[in-house]
Write a protein that holds these residues in place. Structure first.
Motif, PDB file in Angstrom:
ATOM      1  N   THR A  30      30.617  -7.498 -23.546  1.00 13.48           N
ATOM      2  CA  THR A  30      30.010  -6.508 -24.471  1.00 13.48           C
ATOM      3  C   THR A  30      28.577  -6.860 -24.402  1.00 13.48           C
ATOM      4  OG1 THR A  30      31.917  -6.090 -25.607  1.00 13.48           O
ATOM      5  CG2 THR A  30      29.771  -5.264 -26.584  1.00 13.48           C
ATOM      6  N   VAL A  31      27.757  -6.073 -23.898  1.00 15.09           N
ATOM      7  CA  VAL A  31      26.094  -6.307 -24.015  1.00 15.09           C
ATOM      8  C   VAL A  31      25.479  -5.299 -24.449  1.00 15.09           C
ATOM      9  CG1 VAL A  31      23.989  -6.961 -22.485  1.00 15.09           C
ATOM     10  CG2 VAL A  31      26.691  -7.414 -21.771  1.00 15.09           C
ATOM     11  N   HIS A  32      24.722  -5.780 -25.543  1.00 15.60           N
ATOM     12  CA  HIS A  32      23.482  -4.804 -26.175  1.00 15.60           C
ATOM     13  C   HIS A  32      22.286  -5.071 -25.672  1.00 15.60           C
ATOM     14  CE1 HIS A  32      26.953  -4.045 -29.061  1.00 15.60           C
ATOM     15  NE2 HIS A  32      27.222  -5.253 -29.018  1.00 15.60           N
ATOM     16  N   ALA A  33      21.510  -4.069 -25.402  1.00 19.75           N
ATOM     17  CA  ALA A  33      20.266  -4.225 -24.725  1.00 19.75           C
ATOM     18  C   ALA A  33      18.982  -3.486 -25.565  1.00 19.75           C
ATOM     19  CB  ALA A  33      20.272  -4.042 -23.281  1.00 19.75           C
ATOM     20  N   PRO A  34      19.016  -3.905 -26.889  1.00 19.83           N
ATOM     21  CA  PRO A  34      17.820  -3.140 -27.491  1.00 19.83           C
ATOM     22  C   PRO A  34      16.551  -2.947 -26.909  1.00 19.83           C
ATOM     23  CG  PRO A  34      18.207  -5.157 -28.551  1.00 19.83           C
ATOM     24  CD  PRO A  34      19.006  -5.179 -27.366  1.00 19.83           C
ATOM     25  N   ASP A  35      16.011  -1.856 -27.130  1.00 19.97           N
ATOM     26  CA  ASP A  35      14.570  -1.559 -26.707  1.00 19.97           C
ATOM     27  C   ASP A  35      13.604  -1.610 -27.761  1.00 19.97           C
ATOM     28  OD1 ASP A  35      12.336  -0.321 -25.539  1.00 19.97           O
ATOM     29  OD2 ASP A  35      13.361   1.646 -24.868  1.00 19.97           O
ATOM     30  N   LEU A  36      12.912  -2.922 -27.532  1.00 22.14           N
ATOM     31  CA  LEU A  36      11.930  -3.044 -28.719  1.00 22.14           C
ATOM     32  C   LEU A  36      10.479  -2.636 -28.506  1.00 22.14           C
ATOM     33  CD1 LEU A  36      12.954  -6.838 -29.370  1.00 22.14           C
ATOM     34  CD2 LEU A  36      13.949  -4.752 -30.386  1.00 22.14           C
ATOM     35  N   TYR A  37      10.563  -1.551 -27.303  1.00 21.68           N
ATOM     36  CA  TYR A  37       9.196  -0.945 -27.005  1.00 21.68           C
ATOM     37  C   TYR A  37       9.514   0.572 -27.308  1.00 21.68           C
ATOM     38  CZ  TYR A  37       6.510  -4.795 -24.979  1.00 21.68           C
ATOM     39  OH  TYR A  37       5.596  -5.953 -24.767  1.00 21.68           O
ATOM     40  N   ASP A  38      10.402   0.815 -27.822  1.00 16.71           N
ATOM     41  CA  ASP A  38      10.781   2.414 -27.847  1.00 16.71           C
ATOM     42  C   ASP A  38      10.494   3.214 -26.597  1.00 16.71           C
ATOM     43  OD1 ASP A  38      11.211   1.989 -30.785  1.00 16.71           O
ATOM     44  OD2 ASP A  38       9.154   2.084 -31.293  1.00 16.71           O
ATOM     45  N   GLY A  39      10.765   2.897 -25.499  1.00 18.25           N
ATOM     46  CA  GLY A  39      11.008   3.410 -24.276  1.00 18.25           C
ATOM     47  C   GLY A  39      10.063   3.321 -23.504  1.00 18.25           C
ATOM     48  N   HIS A  40       8.890   2.525 -23.989  1.00 20.70           N
ATOM     49  CA  HIS A  40       7.813   2.314 -23.222  1.00 20.70           C
ATOM     50  C   HIS A  40       7.998   1.150 -22.254  1.00 20.70           C
ATOM     51  CE1 HIS A  40       5.015   4.675 -25.309  1.00 20.70           C
ATOM     52  NE2 HIS A  40       5.566   4.143 -26.360  1.00 20.70           N
ATOM     53  N   THR A  41       7.583   1.464 -20.959  1.00 22.52           N
ATOM     54  CA  THR A  41       7.878   0.127 -19.731  1.00 22.52           C
ATOM     55  C   THR A  41       6.422   0.110 -19.025  1.00 22.52           C
ATOM     56  OG1 THR A  41       8.683   1.704 -18.048  1.00 22.52           O
ATOM     57  CG2 THR A  41      10.251   0.274 -19.631  1.00 22.52           C
ATOM     58  N   PHE A  42       6.221  -0.821 -18.500  1.00 20.98           N
ATOM     59  CA  PHE A  42       4.858  -1.277 -17.953  1.00 20.98           C
ATOM     60  C   PHE A  42       4.969  -1.964 -16.608  1.00 20.98           C
ATOM     61  CE2 PHE A  42       4.725  -1.066 -22.389  1.00 20.98           C
ATOM     62  CZ  PHE A  42       3.850  -0.257 -22.662  1.00 20.98           C
ATOM     63  N   GLY A  43       4.262  -1.330 -15.665  1.00 20.47           N
ATOM     64  CA  GLY A  43       4.200  -1.774 -14.424  1.00 20.47           C
ATOM     65  C   GLY A  43       3.630  -3.333 -14.017  1.00 20.47           C
ATOM     66  N   THR A  44       2.888  -3.682 -15.038  1.00 17.73           N
ATOM     67  CA  THR A  44       2.254  -5.215 -14.693  1.00 17.73           C
ATOM     68  C   THR A  44       2.542  -5.954 -16.223  1.00 17.73           C
ATOM     69  OG1 THR A  44       0.066  -4.688 -15.550  1.00 17.73           O
ATOM     70  CG2 THR A  44       0.621  -4.303 -12.982  1.00 17.73           C
ATOM     71  N   LEU A  45       2.652  -7.184 -15.984  1.00 20.73           N
ATOM     72  CA  LEU A  45       2.808  -8.243 -17.061  1.00 20.73           C
ATOM     73  C   LEU A  45       1.669  -7.827 -18.118  1.00 20.73           C
ATOM     74  CD1 LEU A  45       4.229 -10.111 -18.646  1.00 20.73           C
ATOM     75  CD2 LEU A  45       3.223 -12.174 -17.300  1.00 20.73           C
ATOM     76  N   LYS A  46       0.420  -7.866 -17.342  1.00 18.26           N
ATOM     77  CA  LYS A  46      -0.972  -7.579 -18.103  1.00 18.26           C
ATOM     78  C   LYS A  46      -0.794  -6.181 -19.208  1.00 18.26           C
ATOM     79  CE  LYS A  46      -6.008  -7.084 -17.805  1.00 18.26           C
ATOM     80  NZ  LYS A  46      -7.073  -7.189 -16.616  1.00 18.26           N
TER      81      LYS A  46
END
Length: 190
Positions: A30-46
């Motif tokens: 059973t895996v929970h993967a919370p989104d701590l960025y409220d839906g935001h993702t980024f193409g670069t680490l920077k």
């Protein structure tokens, strides 16, 4: 099977992080993967780190703690890079934690107090990852292994930071497959 909380890296809850969670689910966990960025993702680490600087690490830790508040105590915490901070904090401070898998990062245990007895830890990173190698994570991982009887450090050939995220250009399929295999073996023992 095992309850797992998987915390994402600084680029957010990407398809690659979700894919890793699905691999663990496919093995019966059973895996929970919370989104701590409220839906935001980024193409670069920077770009992801710029977003993190707006939020702040303390807020990320607060969100991580809030995300697990209603979950059972007996959980294995898994973190990728930035997610290691929440995973490690909760493994060290939340009673009942069953273990920690820390990928591409490790912080000194002194940040959160002594490592609790009976909580195993596994740290995975690429041996030439400049973030892991040059920012103190490698030293923290070695100290953790020296301090905790059931702790291991697994180093993989290469220099990629987020090597286990299949949606990023830093993905290394061979290392990610070995990470998954080792993580599944670890979870089976919890």
């Amino acid at each position: 099977m095992t309850d797992v909380v998987l915390f994402h890296h600084a680029q957010g809850l990407t398809p690659g992080v979700l894919g890793f969670a699905e691999e663990l689910r496919g093995a019966g966990h059973t895996v929970h993967a919370p989104d701590l960025y409220d839906g935001h993702t980024f193409g670069t680490l920077k770009a992801g780190l710029a977003h993190l600087s707006e939020i702040g690490v303390e807020e990320i830790l607060t969100r991580g703690t809030r995300a697990v508040a209603e979950l059972p105590a007996a959980v294995v915490f898994v973190g990728f890079s930035l997610g290691v901070v929440s995973a490690q904090k909760l493994a060290q401070t939340r009673p009942g934690a069953r273990g920690a898998v820390l990928v591409s990062a490790c912080v000194p245990t002194s940040y959160f107090g002594p490592w609790p007895a009976g909580v195993p830890a596994r740290v995975h990173a690429m041996e030439a990852d400049p973030v892991f190698r040059d920012e103190g994570d490698a030293e923290a991982a070695r100290a953790l292994v020296d301090e905790v009887p059931d702790a291991e450090l697994h180093l993989y050939p290469g220099e990629q930071h987020n090597f286990a995220d299949s949606s990023l250009s830093s993905y290394d399929a061979q290392a990610a497959a070995l990470l998954l295999q080792r993580t599944l073996a670890f979870l089976d023992g919890r």
